[in-house]
Design a protein around this motif. Structure first.
Motif, PDB file in Angstrom:
ATOM      1  N   GLU A  98       7.517   5.735   5.685  1.00  0.00           N
ATOM      2  CA  GLU A  98       6.078   5.535   5.540  1.00  0.00           C
ATOM      3  C   GLU A  98       5.537   6.185   4.262  1.00  0.00           C
ATOM      4  O   GLU A  98       4.566   5.688   3.684  1.00  0.00           O
ATOM      5  N   PHE A  99       6.151   7.275   3.839  1.00  0.00           N
ATOM      6  CA  PHE A  99       5.750   7.882   2.564  1.00  0.00           C
ATOM      7  C   PHE A  99       5.888   6.864   1.441  1.00  0.00           C
ATOM      8  O   PHE A  99       4.999   6.726   0.593  1.00  0.00           O
ATOM      9  N   ALA A 100       7.012   6.148   1.432  1.00  0.00           N
ATOM     10  CA  ALA A 100       7.239   5.142   0.391  1.00  0.00           C
ATOM     11  C   ALA A 100       6.343   3.926   0.586  1.00  0.00           C
ATOM     12  O   ALA A 100       5.732   3.436  -0.377  1.00  0.00           O
ATOM     13  N   LYS A 101       6.247   3.447   1.805  1.00  0.00           N
ATOM     14  CA  LYS A 101       5.451   2.252   2.086  1.00  0.00           C
ATOM     15  C   LYS A 101       3.988   2.468   1.704  1.00  0.00           C
ATOM     16  O   LYS A 101       3.328   1.551   1.198  1.00  0.00           O
ATOM     17  N   ASN A 102       3.470   3.668   1.947  1.00  0.00           N
ATOM     18  CA  ASN A 102       2.071   3.983   1.673  1.00  0.00           C
ATOM     19  C   ASN A 102       1.909   4.845   0.417  1.00  0.00           C
ATOM     20  O   ASN A 102       0.956   5.617   0.304  1.00  0.00           O
ATOM     21  N   TYR A 103       2.828   4.674  -0.507  1.00  0.00           N
ATOM     22  CA  TYR A 103       2.838   5.537  -1.684  1.00  0.00           C
ATOM     23  C   TYR A 103       1.528   5.494  -2.459  1.00  0.00           C
ATOM     24  O   TYR A 103       1.109   6.492  -3.049  1.00  0.00           O
ATOM     25  N   LYS A 104       0.855   4.363  -2.434  1.00  0.00           N
ATOM     26  CA  LYS A 104      -0.409   4.238  -3.183  1.00  0.00           C
ATOM     27  C   LYS A 104      -1.463   5.232  -2.699  1.00  0.00           C
ATOM     28  O   LYS A 104      -2.427   5.527  -3.425  1.00  0.00           O
ATOM     29  N   ASN A 105      -1.282   5.732  -1.470  1.00  0.00           N
ATOM     30  CA  ASN A 105      -2.259   6.682  -0.922  1.00  0.00           C
ATOM     31  C   ASN A 105      -1.957   8.131  -1.289  1.00  0.00           C
ATOM     32  O   ASN A 105      -2.734   9.024  -0.942  1.00  0.00           O
ATOM     33  N   GLN A 106      -0.834   8.357  -1.970  1.00  0.00           N
ATOM     34  CA  GLN A 106      -0.475   9.719  -2.358  1.00  0.00           C
ATOM     35  C   GLN A 106      -1.311  10.174  -3.552  1.00  0.00           C
ATOM     36  O   GLN A 106      -1.462   9.442  -4.531  1.00  0.00           O
ATOM     37  N   ALA A 107      -1.860  11.369  -3.442  1.00  0.00           N
ATOM     38  CA  ALA A 107      -2.656  11.911  -4.546  1.00  0.00           C
ATOM     39  C   ALA A 107      -1.817  11.977  -5.815  1.00  0.00           C
ATOM     40  O   ALA A 107      -0.647  12.375  -5.778  1.00  0.00           O
ATOM     41  N   ASN A 108      -2.390  11.558  -6.919  1.00  0.00           N
ATOM     42  CA  ASN A 108      -1.766  11.595  -8.238  1.00  0.00           C
ATOM     43  C   ASN A 108      -0.627  10.594  -8.432  1.00  0.00           C
ATOM     44  O   ASN A 108       0.115  10.697  -9.406  1.00  0.00           O
ATOM     45  N   SER A 109      -0.506   9.629  -7.512  1.00  0.00           N
ATOM     46  CA  SER A 109       0.496   8.575  -7.740  1.00  0.00           C
ATOM     47  C   SER A 109       0.004   7.591  -8.802  1.00  0.00           C
ATOM     48  O   SER A 109       0.803   6.924  -9.461  1.00  0.00           O
ATOM     49  N   HIS A 110      -1.309   7.479  -8.951  1.00  0.00           N
ATOM     50  CA  HIS A 110      -1.961   6.653  -9.981  1.00  0.00           C
ATOM     51  C   HIS A 110      -1.718   5.151  -9.807  1.00  0.00           C
ATOM     52  O   HIS A 110      -1.991   4.380 -10.740  1.00  0.00           O
ATOM     53  N   VAL A 111      -1.213   4.712  -8.649  1.00  0.00           N
ATOM     54  CA  VAL A 111      -0.869   3.292  -8.514  1.00  0.00           C
ATOM     55  C   VAL A 111      -1.887   2.484  -7.720  1.00  0.00           C
ATOM     56  O   VAL A 111      -1.875   1.254  -7.769  1.00  0.00           O
ATOM     57  N   SER A 112      -2.764   3.142  -6.988  1.00  0.00           N
ATOM     58  CA  SER A 112      -3.744   2.415  -6.179  1.00  0.00           C
ATOM     59  C   SER A 112      -4.637   1.556  -7.058  1.00  0.00           C
ATOM     60  O   SER A 112      -5.163   2.011  -8.086  1.00  0.00           O
ATOM     61  N   GLY A 113      -4.781   0.282  -6.669  1.00  0.00           N
ATOM     62  CA  GLY A 113      -5.622  -0.635  -7.432  1.00  0.00           C
ATOM     63  C   GLY A 113      -4.945  -1.254  -8.636  1.00  0.00           C
ATOM     64  O   GLY A 113      -5.571  -2.000  -9.385  1.00  0.00           O
ATOM     65  N   THR A 114      -3.663  -0.962  -8.830  1.00  0.00           N
ATOM     66  CA  THR A 114      -2.917  -1.535  -9.950  1.00  0.00           C
ATOM     67  C   THR A 114      -1.958  -2.614  -9.436  1.00  0.00           C
ATOM     68  O   THR A 114      -1.841  -2.845  -8.233  1.00  0.00           O
ATOM     69  N   ASP A 115      -1.261  -3.256 -10.350  1.00  0.00           N
ATOM     70  CA  ASP A 115      -0.258  -4.252  -9.962  1.00  0.00           C
ATOM     71  C   ASP A 115       0.960  -3.610  -9.318  1.00  0.00           C
ATOM     72  O   ASP A 115       1.851  -4.326  -8.837  1.00  0.00           O
ATOM     73  N   TYR A 116       1.003  -2.295  -9.290  1.00  0.00           N
ATOM     74  CA  TYR A 116       2.193  -1.583  -8.824  1.00  0.00           C
ATOM     75  C   TYR A 116       1.928  -0.744  -7.576  1.00  0.00           C
ATOM     76  O   TYR A 116       2.665   0.177  -7.273  1.00  0.00           O
ATOM     77  N   GLU A 117       0.881  -1.081  -6.825  1.00  0.00           N
ATOM     78  CA  GLU A 117       0.550  -0.268  -5.655  1.00  0.00           C
ATOM     79  C   GLU A 117       1.451  -0.549  -4.460  1.00  0.00           C
ATOM     80  O   GLU A 117       1.556   0.270  -3.550  1.00  0.00           O
ATOM     81  N   ASP A 118       2.128  -1.684  -4.453  1.00  0.00           N
ATOM     82  CA  ASP A 118       3.020  -2.041  -3.347  1.00  0.00           C
ATOM     83  C   ASP A 118       4.480  -2.116  -3.811  1.00  0.00           C
ATOM     84  O   ASP A 118       4.774  -1.966  -4.984  1.00  0.00           O
TER      85      ASP A 118
END
Length: 265
Positions: free
Chosen positions: A163-183
């Motif tokens: 689940e850490f990997a599946k929901n990686y976009k929710n991790q602070a400082n991952s910088h991927v949320s809202g990008t083409d690389y969030e999933d």
């Protein structure tokens, strides 16, 4: 006469060779993949080599000693490339879980079940080799399918490492949320973890420059998504990033191992 003919033949051959070279299409579909681009966060259009730092717009900058990044680049860095295979570049996310997670909970249906489709067996030689499923990108899906009517992978908290990997976009400082690389982030197989270990020094140096996590040189273990052989269905493989080696106390519910996630770019 023979000497003149020979000189003419050589000249024609050189001209023909030059013509063929000039007609040959450049690599990368007509564009040098290392050509610098403007208007992008990174120096290059895409990641191409081990150590490349990937940004939210898909551009990349090659890591080298002495490299500096702007504040904007640090805030938009998302991964470090650890492997390039043909047109695919494999990157490690900058954020690791280093507080410890379980592969699955003791109560989870996958705890005591042997998943043959995600078994990956390492052989410790000078260069490790592996048999079985070396691609971890669909291992969580395979667990779900193998459980059938008992599938509990959709229950939050049952499979923390996955689940850490599946929901990686929710991790602070991952910088991927809202990008083409969030999933499409996933928990690597033990073979993929080993690939990362072989490039650990470069990956850690580039990640540190971005303000990201590092694997380090301590005796720490990272969970893989790989099933241990059928003799112990309750075991999965972690990899030690010091040696490397794998632990002999790898019950799936053990919650002290670290987690990273990877993605194909």
């Amino acid at each position: 006469m023979k000497k003149v003919f020979s000189l003419v033949a050589v000249s024609l051959a050189l001209v023909l060779s030059a013509s063929l070279i000039s007609c040959k299409a450049p690599s990368g579909g007509g564009k040098d993949p290392r050509q610098e681009v403007s208007g992008k966060i990174g120096k290059y259009e895409k990641p191409y080599e081990v150590g490349d730092i990937l940004f939210t717009d898909g551009s990349a900058t090659a890591y080298k000693s002495g490299l500096t990044l702007t504040a904007e680049q640090k805030s938009k860095a998302i991964a470090v490339i650890y492997k390039v295979d043909g047109l695919k570049a494999y990157g490690v996310g900058l954020v690791h879980n280093r507080s410890g997670l379980a592969w699955c909970l003791y109560e989870a249906k996958g705890m005591d079940k042997f998943f043959s489709d995600i078994q990956c067996t390492p052989y410790q030689n000078a260069v490790w080799t592996f048999t079985g499923d070396t691609d971890g990108s669909d291992n969580f899906t395979k667990i779900s399918e193998a459980l059938g009517e008992d599938d509990d992978t959709g229950t939050p908290g049952n499979y923390p490492a996955f689940e850490f990997a599946k929901n990686y976009k929710n991790q602070a400082n991952s910088h991927v949320s809202g990008t083409d690389y969030e999933d499409d982030w996933y928990l690597p197989s033990v073979a993929e973890l080993y690939d990362i270990w072989t490039k650990k020094a470069t990956v850690d140096a580039a990640s540190a420059l971005c303000g990201g996590s590092q694997f380090g040189n301590e005796v720490v273990y990272y969970w893989s998504s790989s099933q241990f052989p059928s003799s112990h269905p309750e075991f999965a493989f972690p990899l030690c990033f010091y040696d490397p080696s794998y632990d002999y106390d790898y019950t799936k519910s053990f919650s002290a191992y670290y987690v990273c996630c990877i993605r194909v770019f």
